[in-house]
Design an enzyme around this catalytic site. Structure first.
Site, PDB file in Angstrom:
ATOM      1  N   CYS A  23       0.814  -1.284  -0.146  1.00 47.01           N
ATOM      2  CA  CYS A  23      -0.034  -0.150  -0.038  1.00 47.01           C
ATOM      3  C   CYS A  23       0.866   1.376  -0.064  1.00 47.01           C
ATOM      4  O   CYS A  23       1.873   1.497   0.838  1.00 47.01           O
ATOM      5  CB  CYS A  23      -1.128   0.068   1.281  1.00 47.01           C
ATOM      6  N   TYR A  46       0.520   4.233   1.046  1.00 48.89           N
ATOM      7  CA  TYR A  46       0.637   5.238   2.188  1.00 48.89           C
ATOM      8  C   TYR A  46       1.133   4.542   3.335  1.00 48.89           C
ATOM      9  O   TYR A  46       1.317   5.123   4.565  1.00 48.89           O
ATOM     10  CB  TYR A  46      -0.937   5.735   2.453  1.00 48.89           C
ATOM     11  N   CYS A  47       1.338   3.036   3.304  1.00 56.93           N
ATOM     12  CA  CYS A  47       1.522   2.479   4.593  1.00 56.93           C
ATOM     13  C   CYS A  47       3.053   2.660   4.954  1.00 56.93           C
ATOM     14  O   CYS A  47       3.945   1.612   4.419  1.00 56.93           O
ATOM     15  CB  CYS A  47       1.399   0.919   4.503  1.00 56.93           C
ATOM     16  N   CYS A  58      -1.535  10.739  27.132  1.00 53.27           N
ATOM     17  CA  CYS A  58      -1.460   9.488  26.263  1.00 53.27           C
ATOM     18  C   CYS A  58      -0.458   8.419  26.936  1.00 53.27           C
ATOM     19  O   CYS A  58      -0.183   8.683  28.196  1.00 53.27           O
ATOM     20  CB  CYS A  58      -1.331   9.683  24.825  1.00 53.27           C
ATOM     21  N   CYS A  63       4.477   3.998  21.144  1.00 52.39           N
ATOM     22  CA  CYS A  63       3.046   4.198  20.484  1.00 52.39           C
ATOM     23  C   CYS A  63       3.475   3.366  19.145  1.00 52.39           C
ATOM     24  O   CYS A  63       4.479   3.365  18.634  1.00 52.39           O
ATOM     25  CB  CYS A  63       2.721   5.610  20.339  1.00 52.39           C
ATOM     26  N   ASP A  64       2.267   2.861  18.751  1.00 53.00           N
ATOM     27  CA  ASP A  64       2.517   2.432  17.434  1.00 53.00           C
ATOM     28  C   ASP A  64       2.902   3.331  16.291  1.00 53.00           C
ATOM     29  O   ASP A  64       3.226   3.056  15.459  1.00 53.00           O
ATOM     30  CB  ASP A  64       0.994   1.734  17.067  1.00 53.00           C
ATOM     31  N   CYS A  77      -9.207  26.877  22.730  1.00 56.68           N
ATOM     32  CA  CYS A  77     -10.298  26.878  21.904  1.00 56.68           C
ATOM     33  C   CYS A  77     -11.434  26.085  22.425  1.00 56.68           C
ATOM     34  O   CYS A  77     -11.274  25.269  23.581  1.00 56.68           O
ATOM     35  CB  CYS A  77      -9.550  25.407  21.046  1.00 56.68           C
ATOM     36  N   CYS A  80      -3.490  13.450  18.214  1.00 53.11           N
ATOM     37  CA  CYS A  80      -2.535  12.508  18.356  1.00 53.11           C
ATOM     38  C   CYS A  80      -1.282  13.666  18.057  1.00 53.11           C
ATOM     39  O   CYS A  80      -1.194  14.302  16.906  1.00 53.11           O
ATOM     40  CB  CYS A  80      -2.410  11.626  17.342  1.00 53.11           C
ATOM     41  N   CYS A  91      -6.198  20.277  12.296  1.00 56.41           N
ATOM     42  CA  CYS A  91      -6.965  21.114  13.339  1.00 56.41           C
ATOM     43  C   CYS A  91      -8.057  21.867  12.887  1.00 56.41           C
ATOM     44  O   CYS A  91      -9.227  21.670  13.392  1.00 56.41           O
ATOM     45  CB  CYS A  91      -6.142  22.307  13.739  1.00 56.41           C
TER      46      CYS A  91
END
Length: 420
Positions: free
Chosen positions: A23, A25-26, A287, A302-303, A347, A357, A376
């Site tokens: 793929c 975009y992977c 997180c 994190c992944d 905000c 994230c 955003c």
């Protein structure tokens, strides 16, 4: 082994970054550069150590054993059968185990589906919409579309009544056709659980040219290691405006006819924010409780941060519990809020987003402060748009009623809601 102080979630990679697709975009395909001289297959010894430590250190009654990739099914069906056996062996009294796997679906056959059903697996399958949109970027190593093979896997899972959901990326190829995507999932595939994940691929001036070529397929052998660096984005990346419009269009159809029938993760998470809950790390103030484990036992913060700077250690040399509760990981999690620019802190929909994230925070605010999320403007448009409906649904739930009653209620309040 002692338990961790609080629940955590760990994505494990039984076949590392290896995948039978290419793929475009992977960018996770590039993570093979971290382990150039190693087998990508998790060993039986590591498999047992991981599952034992996971079950011993998890404090909650329910523990999720989550497999992802790359393509996890490349590790073979026998590996997953043994995982179930190990989970039963090391499960503590009263502990419930939920098995999950995220797959591209191309290798799923009747044997796989029968096993997944018999062991109550929750299966996520990646589909980006109807054929033209799916095949735009989700391709084989030779650049051919994967749609037919993926749909064959989806239909096999459905035929065996496996608990399955769809993971759809929002990218430059499908962002302009939200209702076509949603209705394809709902009406053609019969999906009832849908995840919508925006594609944001960062690049630097030095990497943008090769990044635009794609991370898989014929250009895969030339790809550098992807890291969360740079303020440029690839041609596949969804713009903030298109992202917000995509979510708004689907929400407007969902909220008048599908509440309680089709579950869209983005909407469920947003409703939680309006109730004062934070049901996903991306919208929580901090997180650090969602980590990744590579095939060799390396644990990353994190992944989305599987790169050298975020390596916590290896479970063969330090207990999993110690790595998760480390000072390095604590700082990683707390930085999510501490790094918010003033623009975000002031905000009106901060409660629903908290800057999303950190991987996407690489542009400047209107007044020039760094750390604004690429998405955003889209999130702000989305949360403002859904505010009256979300507030109404939150009030229904507070009254002990059902959220689907929103489909019979008119809401005209212009506010985005308070989230409390």
């Amino acid at each position: 082994m002692q338990q961790t102080a609080a629940p955590y979630h760990l994505l494990a990679k039984p076949a590392g970054a290896a995948c039978n697709l290419g793929c475009d975009y992977c960018f996770f395909l590039s993570k093979e550069n971290l382990y150039p001289d190693e087998s990508y297959l998790m060993t039986p010894e590591m498999q047992e150590s991981y599952i034992r430590q996971l079950l011993e250190s998890s404090p909650g009654e329910e523990v999720q054993i989550a497999w992802q990739g790359g393509e996890p099914t490349l590790r073979g069906l026998d590996f997953f059968k043994r995982s179930v056996e190990l989970a039963e062996r090391y499960r503590k009294p009263g502990q419930r185990v939920l098995h999950t796997v995220q797959t591209n679906g191309t290798l799923i056959d009747d044997a796989w589906a029968a096993f997944l059903k018999a062991n109550n697996f929750l299966v996520g399958i990646s589909i980006d919409g109807p054929r033209p949109m799916h095949d735009a970027f989700r391709v084989t190593k030779k650049g051919a579309g994967s749609f037919d093979d993926v749909i064959r896997g989806w239909e096999t899972l459905r035929r065996h009544d496996v608990d399955v959901n769809i993971l759809c990326t929002i990218n430059a190829a499908n962002a302009g056709q939200p209702l076509e995507v949603y209705r394809f999932f709902r009406d053609v595939l019969g999906a009832r659980f849908i995840q919508l994940i925006p594609i944001v691929e960062r690049a630097t001036a030095e990497t943008i040219e090769i990044a635009n070529l794609g991370w898989g397929g014929q250009h895969g052998r030339d790809r550098p290691l992807y890291t969360q660096a740079g303020s440029l984005v690839t041609r596949r990346t969804v713009t903030a405006e298109a992202f917000g419009a995509f979510l708004n269009a689907i929400f407007d159809e969902w909220v008048v006819r599908d509440v309680g029938q089709v579950y869209v993760t983005t909407f469920d998470i947003a409703l939680g924010s309006w109730l004062g809950q934070h049901n996903a790390c991306i919208v929580a103030p901090t997180c650090g409780r969602s980590l990744a484990l590579e095939h060799n036992g390396d644990v990353y913060s994190c992944d989305h941060f599987v790169e050298p700077a975020y390596l916590l250690g290896n479970i063969d040399s330090a207990p999993l519990r110690v790595l998760i509760e480390s000072e390095q990981q604590r700082r990683f999690g707390e930085a999510k809020f501490e790094a918010l620019p003033k623009y975000c802190r002031e905000c009106p929909v901060l409660f629903a987003c908290y800057g999303e994230c950190p991987r996407n925070r690489f542009i400047d605010t209107p007044d020039g402060e760094p750390g604004l999320n690429w998405l955003c403007a889209g999130y702000k448009a989305f949360f403002t748009h859904i505010g009256p409906k979300m507030e109404a649904m939150a009030n229904l739930l507070r009254e002990g009623r059902y959220a689907d009653e929103i489909m019979t209620i008119d809401t005209v309040s212009p506010s985005a809601g308070s989230g409390v």
